[in-house]
Design a protein around this motif. Structure first.
Motif, PDB file in Angstrom:
ATOM      1  N   HIS A 111      25.502 -11.212  85.017  1.00 32.31           N
ATOM      2  CA  HIS A 111      24.569 -10.494  84.134  1.00 32.31           C
ATOM      3  C   HIS A 111      25.341  -9.771  83.026  1.00 32.31           C
ATOM      4  O   HIS A 111      24.892  -9.720  81.869  1.00 32.31           O
ATOM      5  N   TRP A 112      26.480  -9.198  83.389  1.00 33.35           N
ATOM      6  CA  TRP A 112      27.311  -8.503  82.413  1.00 33.35           C
ATOM      7  C   TRP A 112      27.710  -9.446  81.273  1.00 33.35           C
ATOM      8  O   TRP A 112      27.622  -9.117  80.089  1.00 33.35           O
ATOM      9  N   VAL A 113      28.132 -10.663  81.660  1.00 26.72           N
ATOM     10  CA  VAL A 113      28.560 -11.649  80.665  1.00 26.72           C
ATOM     11  C   VAL A 113      27.369 -12.090  79.798  1.00 26.72           C
ATOM     12  O   VAL A 113      27.500 -12.272  78.586  1.00 26.72           O
ATOM     13  N   LEU A 114      26.210 -12.246  80.414  1.00 25.75           N
ATOM     14  CA  LEU A 114      25.029 -12.640  79.645  1.00 25.75           C
ATOM     15  C   LEU A 114      24.647 -11.555  78.635  1.00 25.75           C
ATOM     16  O   LEU A 114      24.257 -11.860  77.496  1.00 25.75           O
ATOM     17  N   ALA A 115      24.769 -10.297  79.033  1.00 22.97           N
ATOM     18  CA  ALA A 115      24.508  -9.200  78.094  1.00 22.97           C
ATOM     19  C   ALA A 115      25.542  -9.202  76.968  1.00 22.97           C
ATOM     20  O   ALA A 115      25.225  -8.897  75.809  1.00 22.97           O
ATOM     21  N   HIS A 116      26.761  -9.538  77.311  1.00 21.54           N
ATOM     22  CA  HIS A 116      27.829  -9.683  76.326  1.00 21.54           C
ATOM     23  C   HIS A 116      27.469 -10.785  75.321  1.00 21.54           C
ATOM     24  O   HIS A 116      27.678 -10.650  74.115  1.00 21.54           O
ATOM     25  N   GLU A 117      26.907 -11.891  75.822  1.00 20.46           N
ATOM     26  CA  GLU A 117      26.418 -12.962  74.938  1.00 20.46           C
ATOM     27  C   GLU A 117      25.336 -12.431  73.993  1.00 20.46           C
ATOM     28  O   GLU A 117      25.304 -12.782  72.814  1.00 20.46           O
ATOM     29  N   CYS A 118      24.462 -11.586  74.536  1.00 24.63           N
ATOM     30  CA  CYS A 118      23.400 -10.995  73.714  1.00 24.63           C
ATOM     31  C   CYS A 118      23.999 -10.182  72.571  1.00 24.63           C
ATOM     32  O   CYS A 118      23.547 -10.270  71.420  1.00 24.63           O
ATOM     33  N   HIS A 120      26.724 -10.546  71.066  1.00 22.88           N
ATOM     34  CA  HIS A 120      27.354 -11.414  70.070  1.00 22.88           C
ATOM     35  C   HIS A 120      26.345 -12.234  69.277  1.00 22.88           C
ATOM     36  O   HIS A 120      26.712 -12.891  68.295  1.00 22.88           O
ATOM     37  N   GLY A 121      25.096 -12.274  69.728  1.00 21.62           N
ATOM     38  CA  GLY A 121      24.121 -13.130  69.073  1.00 21.62           C
ATOM     39  C   GLY A 121      24.143 -14.559  69.560  1.00 21.62           C
ATOM     40  O   GLY A 121      23.546 -15.442  68.949  1.00 21.62           O
ATOM     41  N   ALA A 122      24.832 -14.813  70.688  1.00 20.58           N
ATOM     42  CA  ALA A 122      24.954 -16.165  71.215  1.00 20.58           C
ATOM     43  C   ALA A 122      23.856 -16.506  72.220  1.00 20.58           C
ATOM     44  O   ALA A 122      23.738 -17.658  72.648  1.00 20.58           O
ATOM     45  N   PHE A 123      23.052 -15.536  72.595  1.00 18.67           N
ATOM     46  CA  PHE A 123      22.057 -15.719  73.653  1.00 18.67           C
ATOM     47  C   PHE A 123      20.856 -16.513  73.156  1.00 18.67           C
ATOM     48  O   PHE A 123      20.319 -17.362  73.865  1.00 18.67           O
ATOM     49  N   ALA A 128      16.782  -9.660  67.816  1.00 19.12           N
ATOM     50  CA  ALA A 128      15.885  -8.707  68.476  1.00 19.12           C
ATOM     51  C   ALA A 128      15.703  -9.091  69.945  1.00 19.12           C
ATOM     52  O   ALA A 128      15.731  -8.232  70.838  1.00 19.12           O
ATOM     53  N   PHE A 129      15.506 -10.370  70.195  1.00 20.63           N
ATOM     54  CA  PHE A 129      15.391 -10.874  71.570  1.00 20.63           C
ATOM     55  C   PHE A 129      16.697 -10.625  72.330  1.00 20.63           C
ATOM     56  O   PHE A 129      16.684 -10.180  73.482  1.00 20.63           O
ATOM     57  N   ASN A 130      17.815 -10.896  71.662  1.00 15.61           N
ATOM     58  CA  ASN A 130      19.126 -10.678  72.277  1.00 15.61           C
ATOM     59  C   ASN A 130      19.322  -9.210  72.654  1.00 15.61           C
ATOM     60  O   ASN A 130      19.763  -8.890  73.763  1.00 15.61           O
ATOM     61  N   ALA A 147      26.779   0.751  71.709  1.00 19.45           N
ATOM     62  CA  ALA A 147      28.118   1.298  71.464  1.00 19.45           C
ATOM     63  C   ALA A 147      29.182   0.251  71.779  1.00 19.45           C
ATOM     64  O   ALA A 147      30.102   0.021  70.988  1.00 19.45           O
ATOM     65  N   TRP A 148      29.042  -0.400  72.935  1.00 19.85           N
ATOM     66  CA  TRP A 148      30.040  -1.408  73.296  1.00 19.85           C
ATOM     67  C   TRP A 148      29.904  -2.647  72.430  1.00 19.85           C
ATOM     68  O   TRP A 148      30.891  -3.318  72.129  1.00 19.85           O
ATOM     69  N   GLN A 149      28.682  -2.962  72.016  1.00 24.23           N
ATOM     70  CA  GLN A 149      28.488  -4.088  71.098  1.00 24.23           C
ATOM     71  C   GLN A 149      29.341  -3.903  69.844  1.00 24.23           C
ATOM     72  O   GLN A 149      29.991  -4.841  69.374  1.00 24.23           O
TER      73      GLN A 149
END
Length: 424
Positions: A111-118, A120-123, A128-130, A147-149
């Motif tokens: 889940h952490w990695v998927l949020a990381h994808e969000c 970056h805009g890769a999701f 907005a969905f990301n 902040a981390w983004q």
């Protein structure tokens, strides 16, 4: 990375069986660095196509795995400590909850990695969905999403930049307590001499993988040297991920930083409420212990992705964006690639093209490897990740300066004070 990086890897293995990057920017015969456009041209265009359904499938998959593990654990384990701590029941209880913590932390890293994808805009094609899904998944894991983004995007913009880099920025020998002639004056230099090579390496693993993530978010470790306006931070100045006024962020992001911090406070408040209602041990077993394993995986990946004694770190006078991205090291993670969406084994293409969805990264990695490896510019270390972690903890302690081309050095190779006294 899967099939993308195993052939010809023996060329980078020395006689001792230790992997070494084949690219040395100080070598007069060093290959010419290609442009980002040249690298992108070898990747099939479909690798950049993002899908709402494909990405959400992985959210569902990981969530089902987490739910199933909770269900099975709840069937067989109680949160109450067995009355007889020397009994078989106590041993089963201890081992059972540790297994749950490890595997739940491993699943939640997905889940952490998927949020990381969000972030970056890769999701998906919609940011907005990301941001909606990324905020939910990261905040649930006490990550201040916006902040981390921002700080992670800076890490991508300034990878292995000794001056303006972000996350795992190397400190100098002087900052670690070494004098101009290798004298051990204070701090880590003295600690290393006191405890020895092995215990110091263990301390490195502990401080990075257990304490490192929260310390980084609080601005107390591994942050960059520059404020958002490009000025050097004053000695002792902290740039954290929680204050909207933190010098890490430009003023225009203050509302988003506040929202992220509010989300962290809300989750902490919920955890406190659950602890008061159901017991602190209960919350620790179900949430905190897996959370610590998730942090372990996060820091392990980020530490190993750009760190090796043979991989260069660049001062501002030598750094370029492509040079920085090429310091990325793909590594094999075995079964954990399945759970973590190959974040560590296809990381080079991710650093070049963060907008590419992870489920296309295998194909892209194969294409980029075929282009870069003949030039000696592709880093793939076949060393098992746990051995690589120990190697880095032993060999990557400091750099000499923040100018020019630097390589990590180890306190293990610095003469002990007692040895110097014998010489004099």
């Amino acid at each position: 990375m899967g099939k993308g990086g195993r052939s010809n890897v023996h060329k980078s293995i020395n006689d001792s069986g230790v992997w070494k990057s084949s690219y040395n920017p100080l070598d007069p015969k060093a290959p010419e660095i290609p442009s980002k456009g040249e690298i992108k041209s070898v990747i099939p265009q479909e690798c950049f196509e993002r899908s709402y359904l494909h990405s959400m499938w992985f959210v569902l998959r990981d969530s089902v795995m987490a739910g199933a593990l909770v269900y099975v654990t709840n069937m067989f384990l109680s949160t109450e400590i067995p009355s007889n701590l020397l009994s078989t029941d106590a041993l089963v209880w201890f081992l059972g909850w540790n297994l749950y913590a490890f595997w739940m932390g491993t699943i939640l890293t997905g889940h952490w990695v998927l949020a990381h994808e969000c972030g970056h805009g890769a999701f998906s094609p919609s940011q907005a969905f990301n941001d909606f899904w990324g905020f939910i998944m990261h905040q649930a894991l006490l990550v201040p999403y916006f902040a981390w983004q921002y700080s992670h995007a800076k890490h991508h913009r300034r990878t292995n930049n000794l001056v303006d880099g972000e996350s795992h920025v190397p400190s100098t020998g002087k900052e670690n307590g070494l004098g101009p002639h290798g004298e051990r004056l204070s701090f880590y230099a003295v600690l290393h001499e006191t405890v020895g090579d092995g215990l110091f390496a263990a301390w490195q693993v502990f401080t990075h993988c257990v304490l490192g993530w929260p310390l980084y978010l609080m601005g107390l470790a591994s942050t960059g040297r520059l404020a958002n306006d490009g000025s050097f931070l004053a000695e002792g100045e902290v740039i954290d991920h929680f204050r909207p006024s933190s010098k890490m962020f430009p003023p225009k992001l203050r509302a988003k930083i506040f929202l992220s911090t509010l989300g962290v406070i809300a989750v902490l408040g919920l955890l406190l409420k659950l602890s008061l209602d159901h017991g602190f041990l209960t919350v620790f077993l179900w949430y905190t212990a897996p959370y610590m394993w998730t942090n372990f995986w996060l820091v392990t990946y980020t530490w190993l992705q750009h760190t090796d004694p043979s991989v260069p770190q660049y001062g501002a006078d030598e750094w370029t964006w492509v040079k920085g991205a090429l310091t990325t090291i793909d590594r094999p993670y075995g079964i954990f690639d399945f759970f973590h969406h190959k974040i560590g084994s296809t990381h080079l293409v991710h650093h070049f093209f963060h907008e590419m969805p992870f489920y296309r990264a295998d194909e892209a990695t194969a294409a980029v490897k075929a282009f870069l490896e003949p030039k000696g510019l592709y880093n793939y270390d076949p060393t098992p990740w746990y051995k690589a972690l120990w190697k880095i903890a032993n060999t990557c302690h400091y750099v000499d300066d923040i100018k020019g081309v630097q390589y990590f050095k180890s306190f293990n190779n610095v003469p002990l004070s007692s040895d110097k006294k014998k010489v004099t």
